[in-house]
Design a protein around this motif. Structure first.
Motif, PDB file in Angstrom:
ATOM      1  N   MET A  16      48.246 -22.999  96.649  1.00  0.00           N
ATOM      2  CA  MET A  16      48.332 -24.329  96.047  1.00  0.00           C
ATOM      3  C   MET A  16      48.147 -25.346  97.165  1.00  0.00           C
ATOM      4  SD  MET A  16      48.999 -24.854  92.828  1.00  0.00           S
ATOM      5  CE  MET A  16      48.652 -26.478  92.183  1.00  0.00           C
ATOM      6  N   GLY A  17      47.024 -26.005  97.185  1.00  0.00           N
ATOM      7  CA  GLY A  17      46.753 -26.998  98.232  1.00  0.00           C
ATOM      8  C   GLY A  17      47.801 -28.105  98.194  1.00  0.00           C
ATOM      9  N   VAL A  49      53.023 -17.459  95.761  1.00  0.00           N
ATOM     10  CA  VAL A  49      52.421 -18.794  95.830  1.00  0.00           C
ATOM     11  C   VAL A  49      52.581 -19.353  97.239  1.00  0.00           C
ATOM     12  CG1 VAL A  49      52.431 -21.120  94.832  1.00  0.00           C
ATOM     13  CG2 VAL A  49      53.140 -19.164  93.423  1.00  0.00           C
ATOM     14  N   THR A  50      51.493 -19.824  97.827  1.00  0.00           N
ATOM     15  CA  THR A  50      51.619 -20.568  99.085  1.00  0.00           C
ATOM     16  C   THR A  50      51.421 -22.045  98.791  1.00  0.00           C
ATOM     17  OG1 THR A  50      49.276 -20.303  99.657  1.00  0.00           O
ATOM     18  CG2 THR A  50      50.802 -18.652 100.530  1.00  0.00           C
ATOM     19  N   ALA A  51      52.210 -22.873  99.456  1.00  0.00           N
ATOM     20  CA  ALA A  51      52.109 -24.328  99.292  1.00  0.00           C
ATOM     21  C   ALA A  51      51.548 -24.926 100.570  1.00  0.00           C
ATOM     22  CB  ALA A  51      53.496 -24.904  99.015  1.00  0.00           C
ATOM     23  N   ILE A 117      58.448 -13.645  91.604  1.00  0.00           N
ATOM     24  CA  ILE A 117      57.734 -14.829  92.101  1.00  0.00           C
ATOM     25  C   ILE A 117      58.320 -15.258  93.441  1.00  0.00           C
ATOM     26  CG2 ILE A 117      59.153 -16.330  90.583  1.00  0.00           C
ATOM     27  CD1 ILE A 117      56.579 -18.198  90.578  1.00  0.00           C
ATOM     28  N   VAL A 118      57.433 -15.533  94.376  1.00  0.00           N
ATOM     29  CA  VAL A 118      57.839 -15.956  95.716  1.00  0.00           C
ATOM     30  C   VAL A 118      56.972 -17.159  96.100  1.00  0.00           C
ATOM     31  CG1 VAL A 118      57.955 -15.280  98.152  1.00  0.00           C
ATOM     32  CG2 VAL A 118      58.402 -13.581  96.369  1.00  0.00           C
ATOM     33  N   VAL A 119      57.587 -18.180  96.663  1.00  0.00           N
ATOM     34  CA  VAL A 119      56.839 -19.347  97.147  1.00  0.00           C
ATOM     35  C   VAL A 119      57.091 -19.485  98.642  1.00  0.00           C
ATOM     36  CG1 VAL A 119      56.488 -21.843  96.963  1.00  0.00           C
ATOM     37  CG2 VAL A 119      57.139 -20.539  94.924  1.00  0.00           C
ATOM     38  N   LEU A 120      56.035 -19.721  99.416  1.00  0.00           N
ATOM     39  CA  LEU A 120      56.234 -19.974 100.846  1.00  0.00           C
ATOM     40  C   LEU A 120      55.210 -20.977 101.353  1.00  0.00           C
ATOM     41  CD1 LEU A 120      54.869 -17.141 103.124  1.00  0.00           C
ATOM     42  CD2 LEU A 120      54.383 -17.132 100.698  1.00  0.00           C
ATOM     43  N   GLY A 121      55.491 -21.510 102.556  1.00  0.00           N
ATOM     44  CA  GLY A 121      54.546 -22.411 103.211  1.00  0.00           C
ATOM     45  C   GLY A 121      53.840 -21.658 104.325  1.00  0.00           C
ATOM     46  N   GLY A 122      53.684 -22.321 105.477  1.00  0.00           N
ATOM     47  CA  GLY A 122      52.979 -21.697 106.596  1.00  0.00           C
ATOM     48  C   GLY A 122      53.843 -20.690 107.322  1.00  0.00           C
ATOM     49  N   THR A 123      53.203 -19.890 108.178  1.00  0.00           N
ATOM     50  CA  THR A 123      53.931 -18.853 108.912  1.00  0.00           C
ATOM     51  C   THR A 123      53.872 -19.079 110.421  1.00  0.00           C
ATOM     52  OG1 THR A 123      51.954 -17.481 108.824  1.00  0.00           O
ATOM     53  CG2 THR A 123      53.658 -17.082 107.136  1.00  0.00           C
TER      54      THR A 123
END
Ligand code: UTP
Length: 235
Positions: A16-17, A49-51, A117-123
């Motif tokens: 998800m941009g 989901v990546t944000a 369901i898992v949501v994360l940002g950058g690593t």
């Protein structure tokens, strides 16, 4: 390894941009609608989901660059903003989404085995959250990766600069790689429809990538479900 949090269905990864997630326009209406859609589709398949960090990340990176921060420091600013967005989305989705987004690929893989369901940002520095999504899709043997972005697919040229540019509806990874190579600088805050590293992961694992306009939720749902959709499919 394709079994995920329950019934053995391989997951779908959604990138998800940030510039779609939080635009400053009707976000308080969009985020609950998006969360409701995600809660609905996880009945049929698990989701990761990546944000992205969006405009705020880009503003921080621009300011940090003007203040002579290193590329790694700039990447870290972008990561922190994307994690903030992930945290907000996770909170709006609510249970069963873990409220504290994983911060590494390994942790995200572990969570994906535990939760529908898992949501994360950058690593870590060196790529974007699309890259995180691509690497996770490879590790989790995802069915597909859907990239929800500002533009309704992949265009031959930037449609914001050239309104006559046409959308490419279907493409193979070799053709896509050429387009990415021709347009990505590889520095913090890079702007292209998909990340180079993410693309290599997907091509290697033969996972299809779908690119859609992220605010069109009915179309996003079609893309997530593997149905007919409006946008670009790369395989
Ligand atoms: P984004 O994923 O938001 O990049 O990461 P983007 O392509 O500009 O995004 P959207 O789709 O419009 O939101 C922002 C920046 O954060 C750093 C990179 O500098 C990236 O350009 N970043 C992000 C990392 O270094 N590692 C990560 O895992 C994620």
């Amino acid at each position: 390894m394709a079994d995920r949090a329950g019934d053995g269905t391989a997951p779908v990864v959604l990138s998800m941009g940030g510039s779609v997630l939080i635009t400053g326009d009707e976000d308080e209406r969009f985020l609950p609608d998006l969360a409701a859609l995600l809660r609905k589709v996880v009945h049929d398949f698990p989701l990761v989901v990546t944000a992205g960090g969006g405009r705020v990340a880009r503003d921080y990176i621009r300011l940090g660059r003007a203040l002579s921060l290193t590329e790694t420091e700039l990447d870290e600013l972008g990561i922190d903003v994307s994690r903030l967005n992930a945290r907000l989305l996770a909170a709006v989705i609510g249970p069963p989404c873990p409220p504290h987004p994983p911060t590494s690929l390994a942790e995200a893989v572990r969570e994906a085995h535990r939760s529908r369901i898992v949501v994360l940002g950058g690593t870590e520095p060196g790529h974007t959250t699309d890259g995180v999504a691509g690497m996770l899709a490879e590790r989790l043997r995802a069915q597909r990766l859907v990239n929800a972005t500002r533009v309704p697919g992949l265009f031959e040229r930037d449609p914001r600069k050239d309104p006559t540019a046409r959308r490419v509806d279907r493409l193979d990874y070799a053709g896509f790689r050429k387009m990415v190579d021709a347009s990505v600088a590889g520095t913090a805050g890079q702007q292209f429809v998909f990340d180079r590293l993410g693309l290599e992961s997907l091509a290697r694992a033969k996972i299809p990538l779908r690119i859609v306009q992220g605010r069109d939720l009915p179309n996003l749902e079609h893309a997530l479900r593997g149905e007919e959709f409006v946008g670009t499919e790369i395989r």
